[in-house]
Design an enzyme around this catalytic site. Structure first.
Site, short mmCIF file in Angstrom:
data_model
loop_
_atom_site.label_atom_id
_atom_site.label_comp_id
_atom_site.label_asym_id
_atom_site.label_seq_id
_atom_site.Cartn_x
_atom_site.Cartn_y
_atom_site.Cartn_z
N SER A 117 -9.94 0.93 2.65
CA SER A 117 -9.20 1.85 1.86
C SER A 117 -8.00 1.16 1.10
O SER A 117 -7.49 1.53 -0.07
CB SER A 117 -8.68 2.93 2.81
N SER A 120 -9.90 -1.55 6.64
CA SER A 120 -9.40 -1.28 5.42
C SER A 120 -8.65 -2.48 4.96
O SER A 120 -8.30 -2.50 3.55
CB SER A 120 -8.36 0.02 5.41
N LYS A 127 0.85 -1.03 0.05
CA LYS A 127 0.00 0.04 -0.02
C LYS A 127 0.86 1.19 -0.03
O LYS A 127 1.94 1.49 0.62
CB LYS A 127 -1.01 0.17 1.32
N1 GLN Z 1 -13.40 2.94 6.28
C1 GLN Z 1 -12.80 3.31 7.70
C2 GLN Z 1 -12.48 4.75 7.72
O1 GLN Z 1 -12.77 5.46 6.57
C3 GLN Z 1 -11.55 2.52 7.83
C4 GLN Z 1 -10.32 3.05 6.91
C5 GLN Z 1 -9.16 2.24 7.37
O2 GLN Z 1 -9.39 1.37 7.75
N2 GLN Z 1 -8.22 2.88 6.93
O3 GLN Z 1 -12.19 5.24 8.55
#
Ligand code: GLN
Length: 466
Positions: free
Chosen positions: A144, A168, A69
């Site tokens: 994400s 994510s 990532k």
């Molecule tokens: N969807 C969650 C958020 O927007 C988790 C994002 C993540 O785990 N980085 O905070």
């Protein structure tokens, strides 16, 4: 699959170069359609594979191809966090997890897409690229870590590393039918990760199989003097011996608001696990789950807004534009952050200001503590928590584009694990009957019981594939 390949790599039957070439070919054929990568390190990967071909001692990931990532630092490579703010930023050092991959002879094939600064649940907040779900390219990949999941699901690499603040890793895993694992908080060093919220984030693997997730989790975990939250932790081991059946709790709230087809598939898998004598299932009532979303988002916004202060065009971010300090900083920030990042900075700043801190932030901190202890109480009585990973399958692209609240609500099942710091993983259990989209079973356990989660995931994988 991966287990066999690793044996072949280590025995010399398959060379790291041949393994890499297979992936480069696939990338050449279909990356244009998927858009998983922000950058493919083709030349560098070919050189590294050639070096590994002739290497005598062979590490645990010898010749395996890994994507990372783009919020993980890899010395000399762009680390954009999929933001315009860091579009040209080059990491001056490598994250601990990246060093560990390399020390075990992995080949890093490239940096993959994500929501900007990891804020989001479907990868559509990337400021740099659109990623499609390889199962159905009209659907989102989840987020994400959407690029991580897509690179694994599309067969562009053996493994990927993502980060998980509130789901994510597990959300893209569930949406694209691969395995994703978020370790216990503190079990993997976050040194070199640009995290979304530092008391929630963990780095973890995505893979086609639980074997791959276990292998990568073992390699990247363990104490690191550069991240004090890892102090005294052991690397994630192979398996732990625990008498079967395991006691599993299934909170009835996990199925509230859940799509019918997703619920049915998850319940069927849990029943199968029970009928094979692997788990003893008890349905429980866990009313505290209704507070998961506000607790998570208030805490995350506050930590995020504070951490984002460094992007001012002086310390980090695009260079100054403007004649005085205030207009310059504000121009850099308004021109280079996307709407979701701005929303979180504004809300996080608002709820931590002196006037409102006690009403919002302090309360959210206390509520988090209560939430955590409620989950710990359940996990003192049960080995596992089981349920769906996401309440529905991957939605259509653009569906939640103007609806941040719907996006936040989609995280309801994944954020409890981060709020409590416990390990959690998602394992694919089949496709929805009508739309043929993947569904994930989520497995959680008490803090530090990462091996137990991975073991239960392996059992579920076996049952599903039987
Ligand atoms: N969807 C969650 C958020 O927007 C988790 C994002 C993540 O785990 N980085 O905070």
């Amino acid at each position: 699959m991966l287990e066999k390949k690793l044996v072949e790599l280590k025995s010399g039957k398959l060379s790291p170069s041949a393994n890499l070439q297979g992936f480069l070919k696939k990338i050449g054929e279909s990356e244009g359609k998927i858009g998983a990568f922000l950058e493919v390190y083709e030349k560098e990967a070919i050189e590294r594979a050639a070096y590994l071909d002739g290497k005598k001692t062979k590490g645990e990931l010898y010749g395996l191809v890994v994507s990372i990532k783009n919020n993980l630092a890899f010395k000399g490579h762009k680390m954009t966090c999929a933001s315009k703010m860091l579009e040209n930023y080059v990491a001056p050092y490598s994250a601990t997890v990246v060093e560990k991959l390399l020390a075990q002879d992995a080949i890093i094939i490239g940096a993959v897409n994500q929501d900007e600064f990891a804020c989001g649940s479907d990868c559509s907040y990337s400021a740099l690229k659109e990623t499609s779900n390889p199962v159905n390219i009209d659907r989102v990949p989840g987020g994400s870590s959407g690029g991580s999941g897509a690179s694994v699901a599309a067969g562009f690499c053996d493994l990927s590393l993502g980060s998980d603040t509130g789901g994510s890793i597990r959300c893209p895993a569930a949406f694209m039918g691969v395995v994703g694992f978020k370790p216990s908080y503190g079990r993997v060093s976050r040194y070199g990760l640009s995290d979304l919220a530092m008391s929630f984030d963990q780095i973890g693997p995505l893979s086609q199989t639980v074997f791959g997730a276990k292998l990568a989790a073992r390699v990247i975990s363990g104490a690191d003097e550069r991240d004090s939250t890892t102090c005294g932790v052991k690397p994630i081991g192979e398996t732990i011996k625990q008498k079967l059946p395991l006691n599993a709790a299934v909170p009835k709230q996990f199925f509230e608001g859940c799509d019918k087809e997703v619920s049915a598939l998850v319940k069927k898998t849990i029943e199968k696990l029970e009928s094979k004598g692997l788990v003893n299932v008890t349905e429980i009532d866990l009313p505290v789950l209704k507070y998961a979303i506000p607790i998570y988002y208030l805490n995350v916004f506050s930590e995020f807004a504070s951490a984002m202060q460094k992007f001012d065009g002086m310390r980090y971010g695009q260079p100054w534009e403007g004649s005085d300090l205030i207009s310059a900083v504000s121009a850099v920030r308004s021109n280079n952050f996307g709407p979701e990042v701005k929303r979180r900075i504004l809300l996080g700043t608002y709820i931590t200001t002196k006037e409102f801190r006690d009403a919002w932030y302090t309360k959210a901190l206390k509520a988090r503590q209560l939430f955590k202890s409620e989950l710990e109480k359940v996990l003192a009585d049960y080995d596992l928590l089981l349920g769906p990973t996401m309440p529905f399958a991957a939605w259509k692209k653009g569906q939640n584009a103007n609806n941040p609240l719907a996006m936040y609500l989609a995280d309801v099942l994944t954020i409890p694990a981060n709020t409590a710091g416990i390990p959690a993983g998602s394992v694919p259990i089949g496709l929805t009957p009508k739309e043929k989209m993947p569904v994930g079973l989520q497995v959680m356990a008490g803090w530090g019981k990462d091996e137990l989660v991975l073991e239960a995931m392996a059992q579920a994988e076996k049952i599903v594939n039987a």
